[in-house]
Structure formats: C-alpha cells, structure tokens
Design an enzyme around this catalytic site. Structure first.
Site, PDB file in Angstrom:
ATOM      1  N   SER A 166       0.844  -1.187   0.000  1.00  0.00           N
ATOM      2  CA  SER A 166       0.000   0.000   0.000  1.00  0.00           C
ATOM      3  C   SER A 166       0.876   1.234   0.000  1.00  0.00           C
ATOM      4  CB  SER A 166      -0.934   0.011   1.219  1.00  0.00           C
ATOM      5  OG  SER A 166      -0.193   0.047   2.418  1.00  0.00           O
ATOM      6  N   GLY A 167       0.298   2.338  -0.431  1.00  0.00           N
ATOM      7  CA  GLY A 167       0.999   3.607  -0.477  1.00  0.00           C
ATOM      8  C   GLY A 167       0.000   4.734  -0.513  1.00  0.00           C
ATOM      9  N   ALA A 168       0.524   5.952  -0.781  1.00  0.00           N
ATOM     10  CA  ALA A 168      -0.350   7.121  -0.784  1.00  0.00           C
ATOM     11  C   ALA A 168      -1.383   7.046  -1.902  1.00  0.00           C
ATOM     12  CB  ALA A 168       0.489   8.382  -0.927  1.00  0.00           C
ATOM     13  N   GLY A 169      -1.035   6.390  -3.021  1.00  0.00           N
ATOM     14  CA  GLY A 169      -1.928   6.381  -4.169  1.00  0.00           C
ATOM     15  C   GLY A 169      -2.894   5.225  -4.231  1.00  0.00           C
ATOM     16  N   VAL A 217      -2.373  -2.653  -3.108  1.00  0.00           N
ATOM     17  CA  VAL A 217      -2.245  -3.834  -3.962  1.00  0.00           C
ATOM     18  C   VAL A 217      -2.688  -5.058  -3.166  1.00  0.00           C
ATOM     19  CG1 VAL A 217      -0.707  -5.235  -5.384  1.00  0.00           C
ATOM     20  CG2 VAL A 217      -0.321  -2.763  -5.192  1.00  0.00           C
ATOM     21  N   LYS A 228      -4.185  -3.966  -8.319  1.00  0.00           N
ATOM     22  CA  LYS A 228      -3.780  -2.652  -7.817  1.00  0.00           C
ATOM     23  C   LYS A 228      -4.981  -1.720  -7.859  1.00  0.00           C
ATOM     24  CE  LYS A 228      -0.241   0.898  -8.163  1.00  0.00           C
ATOM     25  NZ  LYS A 228       1.047   1.284  -8.777  1.00  0.00           N
ATOM     26  N   ASP A 288      10.526   5.562 -12.890  1.00  0.00           N
ATOM     27  CA  ASP A 288      10.452   5.290 -11.452  1.00  0.00           C
ATOM     28  C   ASP A 288      11.122   3.963 -11.110  1.00  0.00           C
ATOM     29  OD1 ASP A 288       9.844   5.943  -8.862  1.00  0.00           O
ATOM     30  OD2 ASP A 288       7.779   5.225  -8.935  1.00  0.00           O
TER      31      ASP A 288
END
Length: 348
Positions: free
Chosen positions: A78-81, A84, A99, A187
């Site tokens: 998981s992240g800010a956006g 998964v 995702k 990235d």
C-alpha cells in the site's frame, strides 16, 4: 460551466425577476469544441446481467476477467496512491495482483489511462510484469497484474557479484525492451523490482502509475522516489533544460544496483531524509562509486550508469554487453573489454 438549474417542480425565485437593464448581458465564456470529447465507454458486456458499477476496460474480451470472479486474499502492499491485493481468479484458481488506485480522476486522465492501458496490455517480456486487465469500479481504477510471490527487492542486500550480475542482467533485459518500444519507466527503484520463487526478476509499476503521478501535486510525491531520480531531472539547469528519460532510467538502475551491493542507500544522506538534503546530495556531490573491494568490472559498471553527464551514460542495451553482465554467463577474456587502468605516476 453550466448554470445551476432548479429541480423540476420547484419554482425558482429568480425566474420572474425583471431585468433593470435589458440592453446589458454577460458575455458567455469561449468554449473550445476540440476539448468536448466524451469519456470513452468500455465495450458492451456480452451478458446483460453484469453490474453497471463495474466494467472491464479492454478490447480483448477473451482475456478479460470479470471483477466479480476475483476473490481478494490479502493486502500485499500500500501507499499514498492506492493498495495492492493478492486475488484469486476463482474459475481457474490462478493468482493475480490487483492494484486499486484511489481518487476521483478527471475525464482527461481517464481517457489517457484508457489509451495507455492498451499499450501496457501489448507489453510482453519475461522481465516485465504483465498487465492483464483494467476495471473502473465505483470511481476506483483497478489494474489486474501478474502476481510475483516473493514481493519486491526493497531492502535486499546482494553482495555476491555473480548473483547481482544475473539480477542486473534481467532488469536490463526488461528495461532495454521497454526502451525499444519507446516506453520510459521514470520510477526505477528497488520497490518496483519484483521477484518470484523461480528467481525471475521483473520490472513493475510503469505506464498507468506514471500518468497518475503527472496529475498529482508534486509536494505529495514519495521522497523515496526522489532519492532515485537523476540529477538533471531534479535540477533541469544541469543539462541545459533537456531531459533524456532513457538516461534517467539508467541512473535510477545504477543507484538501485549499488544499493543492493552495499545493503544501504549509496548517498551520504538517508533515503528517507528531507528533500533539501537529498537534492543537494544528488545534484551537487560526485556520483557514488562502488567500493575498492569490489571487482574492476562491477566498479566500471556502476560508473557507466552513474555518469553526471547524461550522454555519457551507457544505454540499457549497451550495459547488457558490459563485462560485469557477461561475467554471469562465463564469457571469455572479459577484462580485455574494460578500459586500461590509469598509468601510475612516474618515480622521477
């Protein structure tokens, strides 16, 4: 902008108001008809019973998976956006990664994603994570991806050069493939390099994630991503305002490979440090080098990736022919391919 209309059956208090100056009127804003492009709809479902709130964006119906056939098993990242999940396609018991990208995205972003997803679905390489499908579910964008059961290489310490050379070869093979198709990742970092139990390494998180990053406030970007950016991407004055995305990918790869070898972020600051310290370290200091205890081939390989001048960096295709990479396959006379060592100063 359309005027606000009163609901049917409710009288508007402004409806019968007399105009004091009938000779005056507000100018209407100019509207560019070229921008009036409707959001493309997904292809019609073959079953009329499919829910209207969830649709697969795909032109290959035989490859499309229904979102209702995907059973979530657990969260794997998981992240800010977004987040998964590991999911199982119940009719086949096949695992996938799903995702889920949060946020209400503008129509222009969604149209761009629809175009990009068709490109991503055509990408087929053993060292690039496969994008299988995409869904629009209740405003969330959900991308169905190949599942990599060993996760990412973030935090990996790979000090054996033979193993690191094989890993680098796989990443370079996938990166060179993307570059040949004119796809810039932008990235590359350890968390976007995934591995499975068969020791296959694959590049993940390109395409759609890049589009979404362009729509986000740069102040909300991950500092961890900034840490792997090339100097000329952070400070455009360094290369006269020109940015070569392919060379930028190679820089990010070099930082990642050196981090694997050292077991730590190769710059003198923390990868999770503040922006100012990171940018000063990346843009104003000399590029990091492999330690003297490493082989001559590996030190030269890192140097070829981390050249301050972008045109001097080797391309991904050239790096595949570097002695450090060929050493993993047992190529002969590899040291002859390296530049001669610098002459020692004379004793006189």
């Amino acid at each position: 902008m359309k005027p606000i209309q009163s609901p049917s059956g409710v009288a508007s208090p402004m409806k019968n108001r007399l105009r004091k100056r009938p000779d005056l009127s507000l100018p209407l804003p100019h509207r560019d008809v070229a921008l009036a492009v409707p959001l493309p709809l997904p292809p019609p479902s073959s079953s009329s019973s499919a829910p209207a709130s969830s649709s697969a964006i795909s032109t290959n119906i035989s490859a499309a998976k229904s979102l209702s056939e995907l059973e979530r098993v657990n969260r794997i990242g998981s992240g800010a956006g977004g987040t998964v999940y590991k999911v199982i396609h119940t009719p086949t018991s096949r695992p996938f990664a799903l995702k889920v990208i949060y946020g209400n995205h503008e129509d222009t972003v969604r149209r761009q994603i629809c175009r990009e997803i068709e490109i991503l679905r055509s990408v087929d390489h053993p060292n690039v994570v496969k994008c299988h499908d995409m869904f629009d579910h209740n405003g969330e964008i959900q991308v169905l991806l190949e599942f990599m059961d060993q996760g990412s290489l973030e935090g990996a310490h790979i000090w054996q050069e033979q193993e690191l050379a094989d890993l680098s070869r796989q990443i370079l093979s996938g990166l060179a493939y993307l570059h040949r198709r004119h796809i810039v990742h932008r990235d590359i970092k350890p968390s976007n390099l995934l591995i499975n139990s068969a020791k296959n390494v694959k590049i993940a998180d390109f395409g759609v994630s890049r589009i979404l990053a362009q729509t986000m406030d740069p102040c909300n970007s991950s500092v961890g991503t900034i840490a792997y950016m090339s100097p000329e991407r952070i400070n455009t004055d360094l290369n006269h305002g020109r940015y070569d995305g392919y060379a930028g990918d190679v820089w990010s790869l070099g930082v990642s490979i050196l981090e694997f070898y050292l077991g730590r972020f190769p710059f003198a600051v923390s990868r999770q440090g503040d922006w100012a310290s990171l940018m000063c370290a990346i843009c104003m200091s000399q590029p990091p080098e492999a330690p003297a205890t490493a082989s001559q081939e590996f030190r030269h390989f890192v140097s070829c990736c981390l050249q301050s001048d972008p045109p001097k960096r080797w391309s991904a295709q050239q790096l595949l022919q570097h002695p450090f990479i060929l050493k993993a396959t047992g190529g002969p006379n590899l040291r002859q391919m390296l530049p001669p060592p610098r002459p020692l100063p004379s004793a006189s």
